[in-house]
Write an enzyme that holds these catalytic residues in place. Structure first.
Site, PDB file in Angstrom:
ATOM      1  N   THR A  17      31.121  33.211  34.756  1.00 10.14           N
ATOM      2  CA  THR A  17      29.948  32.353  34.390  1.00 10.14           C
ATOM      3  C   THR A  17      29.932  32.014  32.940  1.00 10.14           C
ATOM      4  O   THR A  17      29.593  30.928  32.688  1.00 10.14           O
ATOM      5  CB  THR A  17      28.830  33.454  34.552  1.00 10.14           C
ATOM      6  N   SER A  64      35.358  35.216  39.202  1.00  3.89           N
ATOM      7  CA  SER A  64      36.033  36.500  39.258  1.00  3.89           C
ATOM      8  C   SER A  64      35.758  37.333  40.508  1.00  3.89           C
ATOM      9  O   SER A  64      36.453  38.265  40.723  1.00  3.89           O
ATOM     10  CB  SER A  64      35.957  37.254  38.120  1.00  3.89           C
ATOM     11  N   THR A  97      32.109  38.267  35.244  1.00  3.86           N
ATOM     12  CA  THR A  97      31.638  39.656  34.915  1.00  3.86           C
ATOM     13  C   THR A  97      31.685  40.649  36.129  1.00  3.86           C
ATOM     14  O   THR A  97      32.001  41.658  36.146  1.00  3.86           O
ATOM     15  CB  THR A  97      30.154  39.747  34.642  1.00  3.86           C
ATOM     16  N   ASP A  98      32.172  39.688  37.442  1.00  2.00           N
ATOM     17  CA  ASP A  98      31.981  40.481  38.585  1.00  2.00           C
ATOM     18  C   ASP A  98      33.057  41.814  38.775  1.00  2.00           C
ATOM     19  O   ASP A  98      33.030  42.711  39.415  1.00  2.00           O
ATOM     20  CB  ASP A  98      31.873  39.635  39.936  1.00  2.00           C
TER      21      ASP A  98
HETATM   22  N1  ASP Z   1      30.528  35.407  39.674  1.00  2.00           N
HETATM   23  C1  ASP Z   1      30.714  35.249  38.160  1.00  2.00           C
HETATM   24  C2  ASP Z   1      32.197  35.714  38.073  1.00  2.00           C
HETATM   25  O1  ASP Z   1      32.506  36.959  38.114  1.00  2.00           O
HETATM   26  C3  ASP Z   1      29.739  36.216  37.612  1.00  2.00           C
HETATM   27  C4  ASP Z   1      29.938  36.193  36.209  1.00  2.00           C
HETATM   28  O2  ASP Z   1      30.592  35.960  35.663  1.00  2.00           O
HETATM   29  O3  ASP Z   1      28.586  36.640  35.574  1.00  2.00           O
HETATM   30  O4  ASP Z   1      33.117  34.912  37.670  1.00  2.00           O
END
Ligand code: ASP
Length: 333
Positions: A17, A64, A97-98
């Site tokens: 993200t 991610s 973040t995932d």
């Molecule tokens: N789906 C995103 C990822 O993990 C979520 C994020 O980065 O906050 O790439």
């Protein structure tokens, strides 16, 4: 300070993200992750020029949630190669973040350097009003350029906090304050260019770790225990040739009687079984809510199921298979 004496920090971008973009600045959920390149991310933070000289690389552009073992290998090998260069003082990885907590722990156990390696991410896409990525990136580079961050293993700089890769976990689906290190807390803080550590990492990592990424990624899967669960998932995994199973147990790693029967047979078939908890904080004590001695299992201690899976994969890949030896691994790391 003249810029030619600033430390040189490598920024390795993988997507997420932090590199996301939405059609509208008010959107913080409907966007595409991993579409903005590393140079654009860096250009959005002119203050980086006061902190470090940046060497940028685009390693990948993924959401991610789709992180792969192959990308883990590429990332760990690139970090080791850069860390071996005299002119690189530290490394920052931008990530989604995932699965950040899994990648961070994997790198914590496999990269061989005392130089700071700092992961960061964002909860809001780069196009959002009040995007959190730019400040998180600046803070991550600030930590990576800081002498006190050396030898602390892989770190996560997020929302002005510094976490150890071992303990950090995502605890909110939407909040900008999305990461916690349950029970043990943050390692320190980074704010307005100042880095302050308040505690040190005591479990083994990086140069003291026996593990490395390699070609082999043994099949290790996670099952969850819950009301009414059967042994079906465990039996299917054993039939598929799984080498290890991590159980996200209830409470203190307790496991439904039906699933326990399947796990007893899995251990007899040579599958390594680790008991963790689905609760989100607290220990899973050896021989606590279930008898590891009777089951032939290993307790995960304070590692959550996703981190326990990373450690179990690395241990099995290194040839550690016997339950007693695996338990010692879980106590050391
Ligand atoms: N789906 C995103 C990822 O993990 C979520 C994020 O980065 O906050 O790439």
């Amino acid at each position: 300070m003249t810029t030619d004496i600033l430390p040189r920090i490598a920024v390795l971008a993988t997507g997420g993200t932090i590199a996301g973009r939405a059609g509208d600045a008010s959107m913080t959920a409907g966007y595409k992750a991993g579409v903005v390149g590393v140079n654009d991310l860096l250009d959005a933070v002119p203050a980086l020029g006061n902190v470090a000289r940046i060497h940028a690389e685009q390693i990948a552009s993924v959401d991610s949630k789709d992180m792969s073992h192959a990308l883990w290998t590429t990332l760990a090998q690139r970090i080791d190669a850069l860390a071996a260069q005299d002119d690189i003082a530290g490394i920052v990885v931008t990530h989604g973040t995932d699965t950040l907590e899994e990648t961070a722990y994997l790198l914590h156990l496999t990269v061989k350097t005392a130089k700071p390696v700092v992961l960061t991410a964002a909860m809001r896409p780069s196009s959002a009003l009040s995007a959190d990525g730019p400040l998180n990136l600046l803070n991550a580079v600030t930590v990576a350029a800081c002498a006190q961050a050396k030898g602390q293993g892989v770190l996560v700089a997020f929302n002005n906090q510094i976490h150890s890769a071992r303990d950090v976990t995502k605890t909110s689906t939407y909040a900008v304050d999305a990461f916690r290190s349950p029970e043990v807390g943050v390692l320190g803080f980074v704010q307005d260019g100042r880095v302050e550590f308040q505690r040190a990492v005591t479990k083994a990592h990086t140069l003291a770790s026996e593990f490395a990424v390699g070609a082999q990624w043994p099949m290790v899967e996670i099952v969850t225990s819950y009301a009414g669960v059967s042994r079906m998932a465990v039996d299917a995994l054993v039939a598929a040739g799984v080498k290890g199973i991590v159980v996200a147990g209830t409470g203190n790693g307790s496991i439904h009687a039906s699933m326990t029967q399947g796990l007893v047979d899995a251990v007899k078939a040579g599958v390594a079984v680790v008991r963790a908890s689905r609760v989100g904080s607290g220990h899973v004590m050896r021989n606590g809510a279930a008898s590891d001695d009777a089951l032939g299992s290993v307790s995960a201690g304070t590692l959550n199921p996703y981190k326990a899976r990373v450690l179990l994969m690395l241990a099995l890949a290194a040839g550690v298979e016997e339950a007693g030896a695996l338990q010692r691994v879980f106590e050391r790391y």
